[in-house]
Design a protein around this motif. Sequence first.
Motif, PDB file in Angstrom:
ATOM      1  N   LEU A   1     -25.618  -6.759   4.344  1.00 31.16           N
ATOM      2  CA  LEU A   1     -24.830  -5.600   4.772  1.00 31.16           C
ATOM      3  C   LEU A   1     -23.974  -5.956   5.991  1.00 31.16           C
ATOM      4  N   ALA A   2     -24.572  -6.695   6.912  1.00 28.81           N
ATOM      5  CA  ALA A   2     -23.847  -7.030   8.142  1.00 28.81           C
ATOM      6  C   ALA A   2     -22.614  -7.875   7.864  1.00 28.81           C
ATOM      7  N   THR A   3     -22.689  -8.709   6.823  1.00 27.33           N
ATOM      8  CA  THR A   3     -21.562  -9.611   6.547  1.00 27.33           C
ATOM      9  C   THR A   3     -20.723  -9.163   5.359  1.00 27.33           C
ATOM     10  N   ASN A   4     -21.100  -8.046   4.723  1.00 29.39           N
ATOM     11  CA  ASN A   4     -20.449  -7.661   3.465  1.00 29.39           C
ATOM     12  C   ASN A   4     -20.479  -8.850   2.517  1.00 29.39           C
ATOM     13  N   ALA A   5     -21.672  -9.336   2.242  1.00 28.13           N
ATOM     14  CA  ALA A   5     -21.869 -10.564   1.476  1.00 28.13           C
ATOM     15  C   ALA A   5     -21.317 -10.448   0.063  1.00 28.13           C
ATOM     16  N   GLY A   6     -20.937 -11.580  -0.456  1.00 29.07           N
ATOM     17  CA  GLY A   6     -20.407 -11.657  -1.810  1.00 29.07           C
ATOM     18  C   GLY A   6     -21.407 -12.297  -2.748  1.00 29.07           C
ATOM     19  N   GLY A   7     -20.926 -13.193  -3.585  1.00 23.95           N
ATOM     20  CA  GLY A   7     -21.794 -13.852  -4.543  1.00 23.95           C
ATOM     21  C   GLY A   7     -21.052 -14.180  -5.813  1.00 23.95           C
ATOM     22  N   LEU A   8     -21.822 -14.407  -6.866  1.00 23.96           N
ATOM     23  CA  LEU A   8     -21.252 -14.912  -8.107  1.00 23.96           C
ATOM     24  C   LEU A   8     -20.735 -13.799  -9.017  1.00 23.96           C
ATOM     25  N   CYS A   9     -21.382 -12.630  -8.977  1.00 23.37           N
ATOM     26  CA  CYS A   9     -21.006 -11.577  -9.920  1.00 23.37           C
ATOM     27  C   CYS A   9     -19.853 -10.722  -9.404  1.00 23.37           C
ATOM     28  N   CYS A  10     -19.414 -11.002  -8.173  1.00 23.56           N
ATOM     29  CA  CYS A  10     -18.399 -10.140  -7.533  1.00 23.56           C
ATOM     30  C   CYS A  10     -17.104 -10.078  -8.307  1.00 23.56           C
ATOM     31  N   VAL A  11     -16.810 -11.128  -9.042  1.00 25.14           N
ATOM     32  CA  VAL A  11     -15.552 -11.186  -9.775  1.00 25.14           C
ATOM     33  C   VAL A  11     -15.418  -9.987 -10.717  1.00 25.14           C
ATOM     34  N   LYS A  12     -16.541  -9.492 -11.208  1.00 21.81           N
ATOM     35  CA  LYS A  12     -16.496  -8.280 -12.038  1.00 21.81           C
ATOM     36  C   LYS A  12     -17.096  -7.080 -11.316  1.00 21.81           C
ATOM     37  N   TYR A  13     -18.106  -7.322 -10.485  1.00 21.36           N
ATOM     38  CA  TYR A  13     -18.901  -6.208  -9.963  1.00 21.36           C
ATOM     39  C   TYR A  13     -18.685  -5.882  -8.486  1.00 21.36           C
ATOM     40  N   GLY A  14     -17.806  -6.621  -7.837  1.00 19.70           N
ATOM     41  CA  GLY A  14     -17.507  -6.274  -6.443  1.00 19.70           C
ATOM     42  C   GLY A  14     -18.517  -6.816  -5.451  1.00 19.70           C
ATOM     43  N   VAL A  15     -18.262  -6.537  -4.189  1.00 15.09           N
ATOM     44  CA  VAL A  15     -19.038  -7.092  -3.088  1.00 15.09           C
ATOM     45  C   VAL A  15     -19.998  -6.042  -2.517  1.00 15.09           C
ATOM     46  N   THR A  16     -20.724  -6.444  -1.477  1.00 15.90           N
ATOM     47  CA  THR A  16     -21.787  -5.593  -0.952  1.00 15.90           C
ATOM     48  C   THR A  16     -21.301  -4.186  -0.609  1.00 15.90           C
ATOM     49  N   THR A  17     -20.181  -4.100   0.104  1.00 16.43           N
ATOM     50  CA  THR A  17     -19.731  -2.784   0.565  1.00 16.43           C
ATOM     51  C   THR A  17     -19.536  -1.791  -0.585  1.00 16.43           C
ATOM     52  N   ASP A  18     -19.223  -2.312  -1.757  1.00 19.01           N
ATOM     53  CA  ASP A  18     -19.031  -1.432  -2.914  1.00 19.01           C
ATOM     54  C   ASP A  18     -20.334  -0.764  -3.346  1.00 19.01           C
ATOM     55  N   TYR A  19     -21.460  -1.241  -2.839  1.00 23.23           N
ATOM     56  CA  TYR A  19     -22.759  -0.706  -3.246  1.00 23.23           C
ATOM     57  C   TYR A  19     -23.512  -0.029  -2.111  1.00 23.23           C
ATOM     58  N   VAL A  20     -22.837   0.189  -0.995  1.00 22.48           N
ATOM     59  CA  VAL A  20     -23.514   0.810   0.139  1.00 22.48           C
ATOM     60  C   VAL A  20     -23.048   2.259   0.282  1.00 22.48           C
ATOM     61  N   LEU A  21     -23.974   3.183   0.092  1.00 26.35           N
ATOM     62  CA  LEU A  21     -23.653   4.611   0.193  1.00 26.35           C
ATOM     63  C   LEU A  21     -23.965   5.155   1.579  1.00 26.35           C
ATOM     64  N   GLY A  22     -24.791   4.454   2.318  1.00 22.61           N
ATOM     65  CA  GLY A  22     -25.130   4.941   3.646  1.00 22.61           C
ATOM     66  C   GLY A  22     -25.871   3.887   4.436  1.00 22.61           C
ATOM     67  N   VAL A  23     -25.784   3.999   5.751  1.00 20.26           N
ATOM     68  CA  VAL A  23     -26.568   3.144   6.646  1.00 20.26           C
ATOM     69  C   VAL A  23     -27.069   3.986   7.815  1.00 20.26           C
ATOM     70  N   ASP A  24     -28.225   3.613   8.316  1.00 18.05           N
ATOM     71  CA  ASP A  24     -28.650   4.085   9.633  1.00 18.05           C
ATOM     72  C   ASP A  24     -28.362   2.939  10.594  1.00 18.05           C
ATOM     73  N   VAL A  25     -27.758   3.267  11.720  1.00 15.69           N
ATOM     74  CA  VAL A  25     -27.480   2.221  12.702  1.00 15.69           C
ATOM     75  C   VAL A  25     -27.929   2.671  14.078  1.00 15.69           C
ATOM     76  N   VAL A  26     -28.417   1.694  14.832  1.00 15.32           N
ATOM     77  CA  VAL A  26     -28.651   1.942  16.254  1.00 15.32           C
ATOM     78  C   VAL A  26     -27.441   1.366  16.983  1.00 15.32           C
ATOM     79  N   THR A  27     -26.746   2.228  17.709  1.00 12.56           N
ATOM     80  CA  THR A  27     -25.538   1.788  18.415  1.00 12.56           C
ATOM     81  C   THR A  27     -25.908   1.232  19.793  1.00 12.56           C
ATOM     82  N   ALA A  28     -24.918   0.699  20.474  1.00 10.95           N
ATOM     83  CA  ALA A  28     -25.164  -0.039  21.722  1.00 10.95           C
ATOM     84  C   ALA A  28     -25.739   0.838  22.831  1.00 10.95           C
ATOM     85  N   ASP A  29     -25.602   2.157  22.664  1.00 14.16           N
ATOM     86  CA  ASP A  29     -26.175   3.069  23.659  1.00 14.16           C
ATOM     87  C   ASP A  29     -27.591   3.502  23.271  1.00 14.16           C
ATOM     88  N   GLY A  30     -28.125   2.901  22.207  1.00 16.64           N
ATOM     89  CA  GLY A  30     -29.497   3.199  21.810  1.00 16.64           C
ATOM     90  C   GLY A  30     -29.639   4.425  20.917  1.00 16.64           C
TER      91      GLY A  30
END
Lengths: 454, 454
Positions: free
Chosen positions: B142-171
Amino acid sequence: MIDLTALASRLPEGALISDADRMEKYRRDRANDPNAGVPLAVIRVESAQDVQTVVRFAAEHSLPIITRGAGSSLSGGSTAIDGCLVLSTERMTAIEVDPRTRTAVVQPGAMNADVKAAAAAHDLWYPPDPSSFEFCSIGGNLATNAGGLCCVKYGVTTDYVLGVDVVTADGELVELGGPRLKDVAGLPLTKLFVGSEGTLGIITRGVLRLIPAQRPAATLVATFAQLADACQTVQDITRGMRPSMLEFMDQVCINAVEDETAMELDRSAAAMLIIQSDEPGTHAGAEIDQIRIICEKNSATEVYATDDADEGEAFVQARRIAIPSVERKGAVLLEDVGVPIPQLGDLVLGIDAIARNRDVTVAVMAHAGDGNTHPLIVFDPADAEQLERAELAYGEIMDLAIELGGTITGEHGVGRLKQPWLKDYLSPQALALNQKIKDALDPQGILNPGVVFN
Amino acid sequence: MIDLTALASRLPEGALISDADRMEKYRRDRANDPNAGVPLAVIRVESAQDVQTVVRFAAEHSLPIITRGAGSSLSGGSTAIDGCLVLSTERMTAIEVDPRTRTAVVQPGAMNADVKAAAAAHDLWYPPDPSSFEFCSIGGNLATNAGGLCCVKYGVTTDYVLGVDVVTADGELVELGGPRLKDVAGLPLTKLFVGSEGTLGIITRGVLRLIPAQRPAATLVATFAQLADACQTVQDITRGMRPSMLEFMDQVCINAVEDETAMELDRSAAAMLIIQSDEPGTHAGAEIDQIRIICEKNSATEVYATDDADEGEAFVQARRIAIPSVERKGAVLLEDVGVPIPQLGDLVLGIDAIARNRDVTVAVMAHAGDGNTHPLIVFDPADAEQLERAELAYGEIMDLAIELGGTITGEHGVGRLKQPWLKDYLSPQALALNQKIKDALDPQGILNPGVVFN
């Protein structure tokens, strides 16, 4: 007093309009806000440089800019406010398709339908298909991360955007991304601008990903006597399959469309599903056969399937004209709430209860396979008391969606209309984070003020 | 002097390590940076609350935090720096699949392969498939929006992320998105965090979109005597088709893999393509037949096709082990440059010229259908002069990619390794915009300093 001639002199001949009559049509969008303001001027930009000129002028004079594509926003995203500059992209309509990279480079004022047509000329396809595709601009699509009917299988606008050029609030032109299918160098800023509703920058160009032409679809239409059965059918289908379309219309919609088309839809049905499969060859029919079994298991009253693309298209067209058909019944407040698929039944039944309780007519159509619904609250604008009940129902539908783990807007955007509800949906932390980004990129707040942000 | 016991006391028993020996394995990632620093402490967080505790402590003491999943970064994205806190997500490995919403809720330390397996247990599929999927964490993906072998048809990580919880720099812990397939309420912040390489916040949870299980694939392997012919084949295929895999290996790769597998690959071939189709039923074979014709038209020396899934998987496996196989030949500098498809031939031939000119061995493998290549520069780490030539070639390959309209990183991320080249790729305006976002969200610069940002 602001000297518009100085601005006009830096723009192409005739780009700037400040005559009240001629500005009239730039005041409202499809949300038809009765409180739309009167712009100071309307500027029909022709280039990114024109946009820079306008933004720099606006920044200098602290003037709000409302960016406008085709004015088809249903959430007031391009409604004018008093004293603003309306920046119209209507003259920036260039589309260039490169079949070798399978991309289209588009200017924001091009119509979605024209992008699709330009792609089709190369046997390629730009999938995102808002129902309004014939009269909505691609710039507006990018700004709102627009959805549509094919999203259930093919995803939404952001999935097809490889790059954007944006003019930021300081007047800089920034090129982000391009015709590279994978690119992770730097923050994913292209993705930040797609769906930011013109609040962070003005998109002057998009690089869109195209895919090979869609195959002809097989179509199934099923009617149900119970809303719950139709929603359970949606759940059963989406659990293991990916139809290329999965649309829902309730009884009010069916009747409104039948009034227009006389295509012999079943006026007594509580709900109708329109489902397509574009799998290759006989696999489309096979997928439709599986779906037929699911419909029948869920007590569909009638199921009709066809491999004929034209006949199928007639049903899709019926779905597409649902909004205009309902609009003929009165003024409408158009909703765009979405829920996780398992909650679709609760949402649809809950909307029905709200309609009864508030004694208003609500027509529900839905991109059901995405859990994204469009309840249309129909009212007589001359009846103040009815309008009040309609507005109460409008808010209650959003409250219900939030309660069911859903969103206040699936694809139309927050715009001006839904801005007051955003705080009920996003957490205070998420709102604060939105605001931080806004403040960092548009510290003066000149870009689409009142849209998304208060 | 910083009192770590105060931090340790607010964390689970044994979460904090500050013993030099035990910290050793947390210093480097797969980029194997010889300049990796020595952390002040390593903290193996168990919850989002632990992450908040660590971030607040770091903010208070202005300590840099390097977030680390499985440490498989190839661009130094999780390389420790002196005096930092390494925040390891290795203990946060929960995966929950909900087949009704077709989503997986994952903690960042879960392995990509485990996410795939959990989905497969419900006949569902999480497509993104970095070659390292068995030993890379989903949080890193998720951090790198990783790719791979199937991306040519199925897209990259961001295409499969519907939500994230994040801790921001202020905690603060911020929940963004969720199991809603369409949601445009507020800025698209989920998309901003996916691919931000831990520089804006720390992802503590992801909501991933799953799709129905992939169909068994038909496979074609083709060899070519000329690099240019292989690249032209890629161009001809992608122009009108969407294979589910389209991979490239050059002669150095083929030989390195053959050394490991003895699977009788043609050692004399200049290039090999491994191509799959997962179209349904006989359509997979039909697509492969079309591809065979294209290969033959482009002077393929040998074309072998199989419908047998296991046999096909053996070739895919050969591609997956290409990096480790080349790594056995010496130390490597691993590249990740990508270009628009029409420039793939110029890139591959240009890399060959750079290798000759600098007298270094470069093995090229590529997710060719995405224009994303992985040149591996092989060198003897004991030979300082050779290392210098390898490093020159490393930079020259990025320069070449930029010259061809390409990117310095398609899927691995900028990390620490490519940071110096980012300014050559992004425009000053784009860099400034990146910095504005960074400054707004992490004003102290405590999150992954040195990664992406200087």
